[in-house]
Design a protein around this motif. Structure first.
Motif, PDB file in Angstrom:
ATOM      1  N   LYS A 128      -5.228   5.579  -1.259  1.00 57.84           N
ATOM      2  CA  LYS A 128      -4.164   6.304  -0.566  1.00 57.84           C
ATOM      3  C   LYS A 128      -3.138   6.886  -1.550  1.00 57.84           C
ATOM      4  O   LYS A 128      -2.585   7.952  -1.309  1.00 57.84           O
ATOM      5  N   THR A 129      -2.905   6.190  -2.652  1.00 56.97           N
ATOM      6  CA  THR A 129      -1.884   6.669  -3.589  1.00 56.97           C
ATOM      7  C   THR A 129      -2.188   8.085  -4.057  1.00 56.97           C
ATOM      8  O   THR A 129      -1.347   8.987  -3.926  1.00 56.97           O
ATOM      9  N   ASP A 162       5.133   4.787   1.879  1.00 54.28           N
ATOM     10  CA  ASP A 162       3.864   4.132   1.580  1.00 54.28           C
ATOM     11  C   ASP A 162       3.910   2.713   2.134  1.00 54.28           C
ATOM     12  O   ASP A 162       4.973   2.099   2.204  1.00 54.28           O
ATOM     13  N   GLU A 163       2.755   2.200   2.521  1.00 52.67           N
ATOM     14  CA  GLU A 163       2.682   0.838   3.081  1.00 52.67           C
ATOM     15  C   GLU A 163       3.705   0.655   4.193  1.00 52.67           C
ATOM     16  O   GLU A 163       4.480  -0.307   4.204  1.00 52.67           O
TER      17      GLU A 163
HETATM   18 MG    MG Z   1      -1.363   1.753  -1.508  1.00 43.57          MG
END
Ligand code: MG
Ligand code: ADP
Length: 461
Positions: free
Chosen positions: A75-76, A175-176
């Motif tokens: 995902k990053t 994120d997260e």
């Molecule tokens: Mg991640």
């Protein structure tokens, strides 16, 4: 609020769930420039992962995006690459993109990932996070910053101190998101949204999609595209999962000793404990009894100690890393051969995050969970979250099975009793008939507990 009603309408018409196509894309099929393609080659990324293939064109086209994909699916880079395209080159002094992350480890990790992808650009990328001094982090802003990666609290602190101005921020990434909310950052995220320009692109990434994240996505995203790669909370198929029943705490540590000593392919082992104390105890035990080198990371360790431990684990100096959930969350450690859940996780979703540390990006991994008799109920909940049964194996005969101490037996019996009563309200355990005092256990309970744990022992066979 108009925002809300907009969100609600969208919720009932999510912009189509994208599914995987037959043929796999190459990075060169994606809207990325030469600098980024070269950086990808340099980093050994030969093909985009499914979330990268789907998300990058949408983000590049300027859409808001909701990305749901399990841990370890890349995902990053799915948001960093289009962000680097958009921010493009160093300009002015103040940040134009903000990535919020729940923990300092994750902020540092995203920064290093972004730096690697940005090697052929002149972009200035800085991470800021709590738990270490502000001086060095402030210095990063002296020469200007294009992209900030921040934990919410430190971002607000710096904003209040006017270390940077926020009016040029045109992209916000959460994120997260699931973890941000379980860690209680909901309020701070809302505040941050108020102090950055409302005209911006928003990206939200999460491994799971519980109702809280859904609600946040309504508040936060405008007409989002939605990319969901695996059904939520499904562990990677590359991970072989196992459980073992351990009758008591002593046997747990014996079993751990057995597997760490016996199996030499346990070369890079991540052990999860529920509490800081358990993590320290397990680490000390390994230090004393086992030849493999170990390190521990938990909330009491300072920032540098933790980074150091992760680095030594990463470079192979340390083969066993013991961690608690909060600290380990999001840390990217490649090539973990085994994840051991020394304690069954508290939050069911943590199970997915924990075992997601192994079997990353096309490598196989093994996830072993040590289960006490009273924890099978938790395992059943986890199995319903991940929508699969976790195979249960017998303890190898070489494992030294210690007798259960009286107090521990009582504690286990008490919990099993409580669980039974919860399932069957008409069941009146001797325990609950009276107000129990800790430690004073009626004799007949011990028998009942023995029988019950026998019953549980047959589970799954
Ligand atoms: Mg991640
Ligand atoms: P997530 O955020 O989804 O948990 P990460 O972005 O941390 O996953 O990536 C997991 C691991 O996979 C990292 O080690 C990352 O460097 C690696 N990775 C990501 N994308 C690729 C790719 N396209 N090819 C090879 N490895 C990749």
């Amino acid at each position: 609020m108009t925002d809300r009603s907009r969100g609600d309408t969208l919720a009932s018409h999510p912009t189509q769930v994208k599914t995987m196509t037959q043929e796999q894309k190459d990075f060169s099929d994606l809207p990325l420039n030469k600098q980024l393609l070269n950086a990808l080659i340099e980093n050994g990324f030969s093909k985009p992962t499914p979330i990268q293939s789907k998300a990058i064109p949408l983000v590049s086209a300027g859409h808001d995006l909701l990305g749901i994909a399990q841990t370890g699916t890349g995902k990053t880079a799915a948001f960093v690459l289009p962000l680097l395209m958009k921010v493009k080159y160093a300009q002015g002094n103040d940040p134009r993109a903000l990535i919020l992350a729940p923990t300092r480890e994750l902020a540092i990790q995203i920064e290093s990932h972004a730096q690697k992808l940005a090697i052929y650009t002149d972009l200035r990328i800085a991470s800021i996070y709590g738990g270490s001094g502000t001086k060095l982090q402030k210095e990063k802003f002296e020469k200007g910053v294009d992209i900030i990666i921040a934990t919410p609290g430190r971002f607000m602190d710096f904003y209040r101190e006017q270390i940077f101005i926020t009016k040029h921020i045109k992209t916000l990434v959460l994120d997260e998101a699931d973890r941000m909310l379980t860690m209680g950052f909901g309020g701070q995220i809302k505040k941050i949204m108020e102090i950055i320009p409302s005209k911006r692109q928003n990206l939200l990434f999460s491994a799971t999609f519980p109702p809280e994240v859904e609600e946040l996505s309504h508040d936060f995203l405008e007409f989002p595209e939605r990319v969901e790669i695996a059904p939520q909370a499904t562990p990677s198929a590359m991970i072989e999962q196992r459980t073992y029943e351990l009758p008591n705490r002593r046997t747990k540590i014996n079993f751990l000793q057995y597997i760490l000593e016996k199996e030499e392919e346990f070369s890079r082992v991540l052990i999860f404990c529920r509490t800081k104390k358990n993590a320290s105890d397990v680490h000390h035990f390994i230090d004393r009894k086992i030849t493999k080198a170990s390190a521990v990371i938990h909330g009491n360790k300072d920032q540098n100690t933790r980074i150091n431990a992760v680095n030594r684990f990463q470079n192979g100096e340390v083969q066993v890393l013991v961690a608690t959930d909060v600290v380990a969350r999001g840390i990217d450690i490649r090539g973990v051969s085994h994840v051991i859940n020394y304690d069954v996780p508290h939050l069911n979703e943590d199970y997915v995050h924990r075992i997601g540390r192994t079997g990353r990006a096309d490598t196989e991994g093994v996830a072993i969970t040590l289960v006490m008799p009273q924890e099978w109920e938790k395992i059943e909940e986890i199995e319903s979250v991940i929508k699969q049964k976790i195979p249960r194996l017998d303890l190898p005969s070489e494992v030294n099975i210690a007798p259960t101490e009286k107090e521990e037996a009582q504690e286990i019996a008490r919990i099993l009793d409580y669980q039974k009563q919860k399932r069957d309200p008409s069941y009146k355990g001797a325990f609950h008939a009276r107000k129990e005092k800790s430690g004073s256990v009626p004799k007949e309970r011990k028998h009942a507990s023995k029988n019950k744990s026998k019953g549980r022992n047959k589970r799954g066979k």
